[in-house]
Write a protein that holds these residues in place. Structure first.
Motif, PDB file in Angstrom:
ATOM      1  N   ARG A  74       0.806  -1.221   0.000  1.00  0.00           N
ATOM      2  CA  ARG A  74       0.000   0.000   0.000  1.00  0.00           C
ATOM      3  C   ARG A  74       0.840   1.271   0.000  1.00  0.00           C
ATOM      4  O   ARG A  74       0.336   2.367  -0.269  1.00  0.00           O
ATOM      5  CB  ARG A  74      -0.947  -0.024   1.201  1.00  0.00           C
ATOM      6  CG  ARG A  74      -1.837  -1.263   1.175  1.00  0.00           C
ATOM      7  CD  ARG A  74      -2.685  -1.412   2.400  1.00  0.00           C
ATOM      8  NE  ARG A  74      -3.833  -0.514   2.398  1.00  0.00           N
ATOM      9  CZ  ARG A  74      -4.829  -0.592   3.288  1.00  0.00           C
ATOM     10  NH1 ARG A  74      -4.816  -1.526   4.221  1.00  0.00           N
ATOM     11  NH2 ARG A  74      -5.828   0.257   3.225  1.00  0.00           N
ATOM     12  N   ILE A  75       2.116   1.140   0.323  1.00  0.00           N
ATOM     13  CA  ILE A  75       3.038   2.272   0.287  1.00  0.00           C
ATOM     14  C   ILE A  75       4.445   1.709   0.153  1.00  0.00           C
ATOM     15  O   ILE A  75       4.714   0.587   0.604  1.00  0.00           O
ATOM     16  CB  ILE A  75       2.902   3.156   1.545  1.00  0.00           C
ATOM     17  CG1 ILE A  75       3.717   4.452   1.396  1.00  0.00           C
ATOM     18  CG2 ILE A  75       3.290   2.387   2.806  1.00  0.00           C
ATOM     19  CD1 ILE A  75       3.434   5.473   2.494  1.00  0.00           C
ATOM     20  N   VAL A  81       5.499  10.647   0.444  1.00  0.00           N
ATOM     21  CA  VAL A  81       4.302  10.552   1.290  1.00  0.00           C
ATOM     22  C   VAL A  81       3.235  11.547   0.874  1.00  0.00           C
ATOM     23  O   VAL A  81       2.113  11.512   1.376  1.00  0.00           O
ATOM     24  CB  VAL A  81       4.667  10.762   2.777  1.00  0.00           C
ATOM     25  CG1 VAL A  81       5.657   9.697   3.223  1.00  0.00           C
ATOM     26  CG2 VAL A  81       5.221  12.169   3.026  1.00  0.00           C
ATOM     27  N   TRP A  84      -0.658  10.932   0.319  1.00  0.00           N
ATOM     28  CA  TRP A  84      -1.502  10.809   1.508  1.00  0.00           C
ATOM     29  C   TRP A  84      -1.397  12.026   2.414  1.00  0.00           C
ATOM     30  O   TRP A  84      -2.229  12.224   3.284  1.00  0.00           O
ATOM     31  CB  TRP A  84      -1.113   9.562   2.301  1.00  0.00           C
ATOM     32  CG  TRP A  84      -1.312   8.304   1.538  1.00  0.00           C
ATOM     33  CD1 TRP A  84      -2.461   7.552   1.451  1.00  0.00           C
ATOM     34  CD2 TRP A  84      -0.351   7.641   0.727  1.00  0.00           C
ATOM     35  NE1 TRP A  84      -2.276   6.475   0.639  1.00  0.00           N
ATOM     36  CE2 TRP A  84      -0.972   6.499   0.173  1.00  0.00           C
ATOM     37  CE3 TRP A  84       0.985   7.889   0.416  1.00  0.00           C
ATOM     38  CZ2 TRP A  84      -0.311   5.615  -0.664  1.00  0.00           C
ATOM     39  CZ3 TRP A  84       1.660   7.012  -0.418  1.00  0.00           C
ATOM     40  CH2 TRP A  84       1.001   5.884  -0.955  1.00  0.00           C
ATOM     41  N   ASP A 155      -5.682  15.837  11.563  1.00  0.00           N
ATOM     42  CA  ASP A 155      -5.750  16.709  10.381  1.00  0.00           C
ATOM     43  C   ASP A 155      -5.353  18.138  10.722  1.00  0.00           C
ATOM     44  O   ASP A 155      -4.620  18.791   9.963  1.00  0.00           O
ATOM     45  CB  ASP A 155      -7.157  16.676   9.773  1.00  0.00           C
ATOM     46  CG  ASP A 155      -7.468  15.349   9.094  1.00  0.00           C
ATOM     47  OD1 ASP A 155      -6.545  14.531   8.929  1.00  0.00           O
ATOM     48  OD2 ASP A 155      -8.647  15.131   8.746  1.00  0.00           O
ATOM     49  N   LEU A 186       0.351   9.175   8.970  1.00  0.00           N
ATOM     50  CA  LEU A 186       0.450   8.548   7.653  1.00  0.00           C
ATOM     51  C   LEU A 186      -0.144   7.144   7.670  1.00  0.00           C
ATOM     52  O   LEU A 186      -0.892   6.757   6.749  1.00  0.00           O
ATOM     53  CB  LEU A 186       1.911   8.493   7.214  1.00  0.00           C
ATOM     54  CG  LEU A 186       2.188   7.796   5.877  1.00  0.00           C
ATOM     55  CD1 LEU A 186       1.535   8.556   4.727  1.00  0.00           C
ATOM     56  CD2 LEU A 186       3.686   7.648   5.651  1.00  0.00           C
ATOM     57  N   ARG A 189      -3.879   7.267   7.506  1.00  0.00           N
ATOM     58  CA  ARG A 189      -4.402   7.679   6.203  1.00  0.00           C
ATOM     59  C   ARG A 189      -4.228   6.588   5.160  1.00  0.00           C
ATOM     60  O   ARG A 189      -5.128   6.355   4.339  1.00  0.00           O
ATOM     61  CB  ARG A 189      -3.719   8.977   5.766  1.00  0.00           C
ATOM     62  CG  ARG A 189      -4.125  10.187   6.612  1.00  0.00           C
ATOM     63  CD  ARG A 189      -3.499  11.469   6.103  1.00  0.00           C
ATOM     64  NE  ARG A 189      -3.934  12.639   6.870  1.00  0.00           N
ATOM     65  CZ  ARG A 189      -3.568  13.881   6.615  1.00  0.00           C
ATOM     66  NH1 ARG A 189      -2.737  14.137   5.607  1.00  0.00           N
ATOM     67  NH2 ARG A 189      -4.014  14.879   7.362  1.00  0.00           N
ATOM     68  N   VAL A 190      -3.096   5.921   5.148  1.00  0.00           N
ATOM     69  CA  VAL A 190      -2.884   4.849   4.179  1.00  0.00           C
ATOM     70  C   VAL A 190      -3.812   3.677   4.470  1.00  0.00           C
ATOM     71  O   VAL A 190      -4.400   3.075   3.563  1.00  0.00           O
ATOM     72  CB  VAL A 190      -1.410   4.396   4.195  1.00  0.00           C
ATOM     73  CG1 VAL A 190      -1.214   3.165   3.306  1.00  0.00           C
ATOM     74  CG2 VAL A 190      -0.493   5.526   3.748  1.00  0.00           C
ATOM     75  N   GLY A 192      -6.645   3.796   6.083  1.00  0.00           N
ATOM     76  CA  GLY A 192      -8.048   4.167   6.046  1.00  0.00           C
ATOM     77  C   GLY A 192      -8.775   3.908   7.351  1.00  0.00           C
ATOM     78  O   GLY A 192      -9.996   3.719   7.364  1.00  0.00           O
TER      79      GLY A 192
END
Length: 382
Positions: A74-75, A81, A84, A155, A186, A189-190, A192
């Motif tokens: 996924r990364i 970065v 994301w 955020d 990170l 966010r990656v 989810g």
């Protein structure tokens, strides 16, 4: 040779440490001892399952979580970065480290996951905390000693970070702490999903780390230790009670220092690393990922300039790696770290040793306190 009890009681009964839990494991033998009190005010005795704020011992756990996302495809470690984290799409760097924060130049290249994993993204603490760009990390992001309350949600935290310039260009300098907090955001966010949920699902549940998390539920507060700092008279002063900062889930789950845990939970994590990613027949990480975590990634010049290592130490992913033998406990390949709340956990892959010490007195500087050094010497001789 001193016994583990003698090592711990020396600092509990004759020094400023209210209590401690020590665990040393090697060759299938596990020695665990709890001494002193969990809180000096009520006299609750320390126990093997006492819960501690582990501060920077959070960093290796979060690094392992990031490696899981790498293995999931996924990364990528060498990938930027910014997809994301648009807040870091066009970072600016102060022209000179001691210069004003509005005298900036564009970063020489994008920030990558590898930069965050090795604490070389350009954000963080150098040896001089007074630099203008560093002071903003304390005043705006509440970096420093972990205090979950009052930190912005992820955020908003990232939005604030985007307005703080980097201290150095990505990849050039090792800077402490902030990269692990960015890494925590990170991962969420990656993946989810919130960082606490991802860690619980992918690490804590599989390893049986039932007492590890970013808050202590009400039913476990009776096992939660008080937190202290050294007092002016040689004693200690209370800085956080069990019903305080960690009694509810924070807005910002800190990947740099937000977790609480126990000796046995941390030993479960250590066993996974010693098993090259496998424990109890279950694989969480590939051996290659564990090797990347536990290998020094810094140049000699970066190690020397860091200002926060003891001699002979480098940095892997989320923890230090000894590169030279400088003491009986400083042997090449030893991996782990210390937490600013008086906690330490290290493994020595060459000998299969895990050593974990949990106390509840905040460190006042980068030099490991005497209880840690005596404990490491005991673990090395066991």
């Amino acid at each position: 040779m001193s016994t583990l009890r003698e090592v711990l009681e020396k600092h509990v009964h004759d020094g400023p440490v209210p209590g401690a839990v020590g665990l040393v494991a090697r060759d299938g033998r596990v020695e665990v001892l709890a001494v002193g009190s969990a809180g000096t005010d009520d006299g609750t005795p320390m126990a093997r399952d006492s819960v501690f704020r582990i501060a920077s011992l959070t960093k290796p756990v979060v690094a392992a979580a990031a490696m899981m996302l790498v293995e999931d495809g996924r990364i990528a470690l060498d990938g930027p970065v910014a997809p994301w984290m648009p807040e870091l799409a066009a970072p600016m760097v102060v022209r000179t480290p001691d210069g004003p924060v509005d005298d900036v130049v564009p970063a020489s290249r994008p920030i990558t996951l590898s930069d965050l994993m090795t604490s070389r993204a350009g954000y963080g603490f150098p040896s001089d905390f007074s630099l203008p760009a560093v002071r903003l990390l304390f005043s705006e992001l509440k970096q420093g000693s972990p205090r979950p309350r009052g930190v912005l949600p992820p955020d908003a935290w990232m939005d604030t970070l985007s307005r703080i310039p980097l201290l150095s260009h990505p990849g050039r300098e090792w800077l402490y702490n902030t990269c692990s907090d960015i890494l925590g955001v990170l991962i969420a966010r990656v993946a989810g999903q919130p960082l606490p949920e991802f860690l619980a699902e992918r690490i804590f549940a599989p390893l049986g780390m039932s007492d590890t998390g970013f808050a202590v539920p009400a039913e476990k507060l009776g096992r939660f230790t008080s937190l202290y700092r050294p007092g002016a008279d040689g004693g200690v002063e209370l800085t956080d009670a069990p019903a305080g900062q960690w009694s509810s889930m924070p807005d910002f789950p800190s990947g740099a220092g937000g977790l609480v845990s126990t000796a046995d939970d941390l030993y479960a994590f250590a066993r996974m690393l010693l098993g090259e990613g496998t424990v109890g027949g279950r694989r969480l990480l590939a051996p290659a990922s564990v090797r990347q975590m536990t290998t020094d990634h810094l140049t000699p010049a970066q190690r020397e300039a860091s200002g926060l290592f003891t001699e002979g130490q480098g940095w892997g992913f989320g923890g230090s790696v000894d590169v030279d033998r400088t003491a009986p406990w400083n042997v090449p390949g030893r991996y782990g770290w210390v937490g600013g709340t008086g906690t330490t956990a290290h493994i020595v892959p060459a000998t299969g040793t895990a050593a974990i010490l949990l106390t509840q007195v905040e460190m006042t500087g980068p030099t490991p306190p005497l209880p840690m050094r005596d404990f490491w010497q005991y673990a090395a001789a066991t």
